[in-house]
Structures are given as structure tokens and as C-alpha cells.
Enzyme design. Structure first.
Site, PDB file in Angstrom:
ATOM      1  N   HIS A 176      13.018  -3.944  52.946  1.00 40.98           N
ATOM      2  CA  HIS A 176      11.870  -3.389  52.420  1.00 40.98           C
ATOM      3  C   HIS A 176      10.632  -3.992  52.407  1.00 40.98           C
ATOM      4  O   HIS A 176       9.435  -3.397  52.230  1.00 40.98           O
ATOM      5  CB  HIS A 176      12.371  -2.978  50.784  1.00 40.98           C
ATOM      6  CG  HIS A 176      13.323  -2.251  50.701  1.00 40.98           C
ATOM      7  ND1 HIS A 176      14.630  -2.320  50.541  1.00 40.98           N
ATOM      8  CD2 HIS A 176      13.414  -0.726  50.492  1.00 40.98           C
ATOM      9  CE1 HIS A 176      15.341  -1.264  50.295  1.00 40.98           C
ATOM     10  NE2 HIS A 176      14.684  -0.391  50.505  1.00 40.98           N
ATOM     11  N   ASP A 246      17.588   3.970  58.640  1.00 42.10           N
ATOM     12  CA  ASP A 246      17.097   3.530  56.975  1.00 42.10           C
ATOM     13  C   ASP A 246      15.487   3.956  57.111  1.00 42.10           C
ATOM     14  O   ASP A 246      14.971   4.325  58.154  1.00 42.10           O
ATOM     15  CB  ASP A 246      17.315   1.974  56.939  1.00 42.10           C
ATOM     16  CG  ASP A 246      17.136   1.731  55.644  1.00 42.10           C
ATOM     17  OD1 ASP A 246      16.899   2.624  54.589  1.00 42.10           O
ATOM     18  OD2 ASP A 246      17.591   0.602  55.080  1.00 42.10           O
TER      19      ASP A 246
END
Length: 317
Positions: A176, A246
């Protein structure tokens, strides 16, 4: 064209005019909901119904509900918090099955079609991102718990998703925030790849990619790697289901433009591209493809494959 391969996110608890127009115009593959989109069980049910009524075939409605700290419904009155994967991994297969079956039933009753779980990464280091999100630290434990979890979801007719291919367990960093680099060879990934293969062979599900670079195999993020997604996952391991990226808005891919991200992911073998931070990047990616005819021509075959796999998944519902 590109829009039909995107899964988008919404800003709040109701559809905005621009979000409704985006869905009508671009016919996205799906919509994913987060805590920011959910204020009550009644509200989320109505929101899901409104989304599904906009276009045919209806968009897939997805959520990240792993349990533990990844639990989008945890604050709602009337919704019992789910145990983490780590907690589930300590239970018997029958207990895991019954828990997963109940969870899947709850999500289906709310109008969800797909849950981006379970995490089946084999943790080899003390990862920032995994923590309590895995069933255990051994391949045998992950397989035992993963099979029971997937069986529960399959019996309720809710789509599950194995993540994060080809494995997030060998790096400390959080994708992230940055692009992790895993220096393992393909041979050293064999135990992790075997987990994915054994689970999807027994309980067909979709698979989510990892934004991790494996330089010993290919010096690009796995989400953009044809070696991983086409040569290894499709051809070598025999996966025939849906491959979803993702979130492309994660900082691991920050050096790429939205258009480049979609182009490289589709070309590598992704079928559905997940964008979780609103409509800005999906719109930029669509404009990128509209301007560059050559890119569209290069991707005609991939787009056809992606749409075929998305429709195949929707027919399972």
C-alpha cells in the site's frame, strides 16, 4: 471498451450522479464497497440493489471481509465481528467451515457477490501487511483452513478470492505504501504456488495479484508480469478462473500512470482491474485508451479474454 474490465469504488453511502453516469456509460465489471460506503445493514442492502439495477448484466458487488482488522462491517449494529484468519486457523476444519458458511450467508443476504478473501500467503517474514491475516505459518495449516473456508463460501454460492498471487509472505514492506522486492527464485516460491494450485483445483475461485517485484523472475510488479499470470498461473498451474488485480491506486504502482497500469495489467493476463480511490484514475485510464488507438488494437485479444472470464464468473451467481 476498457470500462467493462474495471471494478470501481464509490465516495459515500449513496450513489452520486457522476458515479451513476459512469456506470451507465462505461458498464464496469463491478463495484467494491468500503467502510466509507456503509452506515447500516439496511442502507448497504439498498445501495447494492440500486447498483445492480443500473445495467445488465449487473455489476459484481464486492467487499474485503477477511475478519479481524480487515472487516468493513465491524461497527454496524446487528453485525457480529468476524474472527481473524489467525483465530480461525486455530479451529477445527468443521468449525472453520461453519463460520465461513455463516459469513458467506450474511454477505449474500446484503447483496454482495464476491468477497476478496481468504489470504493464503505463506508468511516467511514478520510482514507489515499480513500480521493476523493468514491462517498460520505452515503450508499445511493454510491448506487445511483454506479448504474449509472456501467450502463454506462455495456452499452459500458466494464467490471467494485467493490472494495475493504469487505470494506476499516473503517481504516485510507494505505494498500500500511502496513496491516490495522479493529476491526469491521460482524454485523458492514452489511451496506458495502449490498452496494456490491445490486450493483453486478443489474449490474454484478468483485470484488476486500482488504488487510485488520478483527480480529473479521478472523485473516488474507481478501484477504486470506475463510470466507470472499467463505462463505460470494459467499454463503451468492450470488456473481457468478470473484474475483480478490488487488495487491499482496503491503506492506500489505510483510510478505508472492510470492508463499504463491498466494496459500492463491486461497485457499480463489480468481480467478485472480494481481501482479503490474513486473515479479519477478509472476516468484517466479510459481517456488514455481513447486517445491511443494503438493501445486498444494491442489489447483487443486481452480485452475479449477478460470480458469472457468476467461473464463466466457472473454466470456462477
Amino acid at each position: 471498451m476498457l470500462g467493462s474490465c474495471l471494478m470501481i469504488a464509490l465516495k459515500g453511502t449513496a450513489l452520486l450522479k457522476k458515479e451513476r453516469e459512469f456506470i451507465l456509460r462505461n458498464q464496469p465489471a463491478g463495484v467494491i464497497l468500503f467502510k466509507r460506503n456503509i452506515e447500516s445493514l439496511k442502507q448497504v442492502f439498498k445501495l447494492n440493489q440500486k447498483i445492480k439495477a443500473l445495467i445488465k448484466p449487473s455489476p459484481l458487488i464486492a467487499i474485503d471481509m477477511e475478519g479481524g482488522r480487515v472487516n468493513r462491517l465491524s461497527d454496524l449494529k446487528g453485525f457480529k465481528a468476524w474472527p481473524s484468519a489467525k483465530e480461525l486457523g486455530k479451529k477445527t476444519p468443521q468449525e472453520i467451515f461453519l463460520t465461513a458458511k455463516k459469513q458467506a450467508h450474511q454477505l449474500k443476504e446484503l447483496g454482495f457477490d464476491i468477497n476478496f478473501a481468504p489470504v493464503v500467503d505463506l508468511p516467511l517474514v514478520d510482514s507489515l501487511i499480513l500480521k493476523t491475516r493468514t491462517f498460520g505459518k505452515k503450508a499445511s495449516s493454510i491448506l487445511r483452513a483454506g479448504e474449509a473456508f472456501l467450502k463454506g463460501f462455495q456452499e452459500e454460492g458466494l464467490i471467494s478470492c485467493l490472494k495475493h498471487f504469487p505470494g506476499h509472505g516473503g517481504v516485510f514492506e507494505d505494498s500500500h505504501e511502496s513496491l516490495p522486492v522479493d529476491k526469491r527464485s521460482l524454485g523458492e516460491l514452489s511451496a506458495q504456488l502449490s498452496i494456490f494450485q491445490k486450493l483453486f483445483k478443489k474449490y474454484p475461485s478468483c485470484i488476486m495479484t500482488a504488487h510485488i517485484e520478483f527480480p529473479e523472475i521478472e523485473k516488474i510488479p507481478a501484477t504486470f508480469s506475463k510470466t507470472f499470470l499467463t505462463q505460470i498461473l494459467r499454463k503451468r498451474l492450470g488456473f481457468q478462473g478470473l484474475i483480478v488485480s490488487d488495487d491499482i491506486d496503491m503506492k506500489a504502482l505510483k510510478t505508472f500512470s492510470p492508463g499504463e497500469t491498466c494496459f500492463f495489467a491486461l497485457k499480463a493476463g489480468c481480467d478485472m482491474i480494481l481501482s479503490c480511490q474513486g473515479l479519477d484514475k478509472p476516468l484517466k485510464a479510459i481517456r488514455y485508451f481513447e486517445r491511443q488507438i494503438q493501445k486498444k488494437e494491442e489489447l483487443k485479444k486481452e480485452l475479449k479474454r477478460a470480458r469472457k472470464n468476467i461473464l463466466k464468473l457472473k454466470k456462477q451467481l
